[in-house]
Design a protein around this motif. Structure first.
Motif, PDB file in Angstrom:
ATOM      1  N   UNK A   1      -2.693   7.349   2.102  1.00  0.00           N
ATOM      2  CA  UNK A   1      -3.513   8.614   2.160  1.00  0.00           C
ATOM      3  C   UNK A   1      -4.952   8.217   1.584  1.00  0.00           C
ATOM      4  N   UNK A   2      -4.788   7.299   0.589  1.00  0.00           N
ATOM      5  CA  UNK A   2      -6.244   6.981  -0.057  1.00  0.00           C
ATOM      6  C   UNK A   2      -7.304   6.367   0.937  1.00  0.00           C
TER       7      UNK A   2
ATOM      8  N   UNK B   1       4.328   1.258   4.740  1.00  0.00           N
ATOM      9  CA  UNK B   1       3.778   2.889   5.080  1.00  0.00           C
ATOM     10  C   UNK B   1       4.535   3.674   6.078  1.00  0.00           C
ATOM     11  N   UNK B   2       5.018   4.827   5.564  1.00  0.00           N
ATOM     12  CA  UNK B   2       6.106   5.562   6.468  1.00  0.00           C
ATOM     13  C   UNK B   2       5.227   6.612   6.918  1.00  0.00           C
ATOM     14  N   UNK B   3       6.088   7.780   7.569  1.00  0.00           N
ATOM     15  CA  UNK B   3       5.559   8.704   8.096  1.00  0.00           C
ATOM     16  C   UNK B   3       4.791   9.472   7.434  1.00  0.00           C
ATOM     17  N   UNK B   4       4.658   9.472   5.868  1.00  0.00           N
ATOM     18  CA  UNK B   4       4.011  10.327   5.174  1.00  0.00           C
ATOM     19  C   UNK B   4       2.754   9.706   4.927  1.00  0.00           C
ATOM     20  N   UNK B   5       2.612   8.354   5.325  1.00  0.00           N
ATOM     21  CA  UNK B   5       1.201   7.728   4.989  1.00  0.00           C
ATOM     22  C   UNK B   5       0.400   7.606   6.198  1.00  0.00           C
TER      23      UNK B   5
ATOM     24  N   UNK C   1       0.922  -1.054  -0.026  1.00  0.00           N
ATOM     25  CA  UNK C   1       0.061   0.052   0.051  1.00  0.00           C
ATOM     26  C   UNK C   1       0.968   1.133   0.050  1.00  0.00           C
ATOM     27  N   UNK C   2       1.841   1.218   0.699  1.00  0.00           N
ATOM     28  CA  UNK C   2       2.788   2.562   0.869  1.00  0.00           C
ATOM     29  C   UNK C   2       2.124   3.701   1.197  1.00  0.00           C
TER      30      UNK C   2
END
Length: 87
Positions: free
Chosen positions: A61-62, A83-87, A55-56
């Protein structure tokens, strides 16, 4: 694979009974947003397993946008999805 998600998009759009969907380990990335758009409109799905996919950050975000509008989802599992900090 995301190409296979087209079938699931159609199912979600027409669904009136599905409450639990397990898509663990299917290499899904959700980057194009088609599946999450259909998910946002789902009125019966309560539990969604998306663990061990790809998903990443973009897909996360989606999914976050789905949670803003979908009132039936009670649980989404996204473990092991890059999934990192931006997700």
């Amino acid at each position: 694979h995301d190409g296979d998600l087209d079938v699931l998009v159609e199912v979600l759009q027409k669904n009136t009974v599905l409450e639990n969907l397990n898509l663990d380990g299917n290499q899904i990335n959700l980057a194009n947003g088609k599946f999450t758009e259909a998910l946002a409109m789902s009125r019966t799905l309560r539990i969604l397993y998306l663990g061990d996919n790809k998903i990443g950050d973009e897909g996360a975000k989606h999914l976050a946008n789905v949670l803003k509008v979908n009132q039936s989802l009670e649980m989404i599992c996204v473990k092991d999805n890059q999934i990192g900090d931006e997700g």
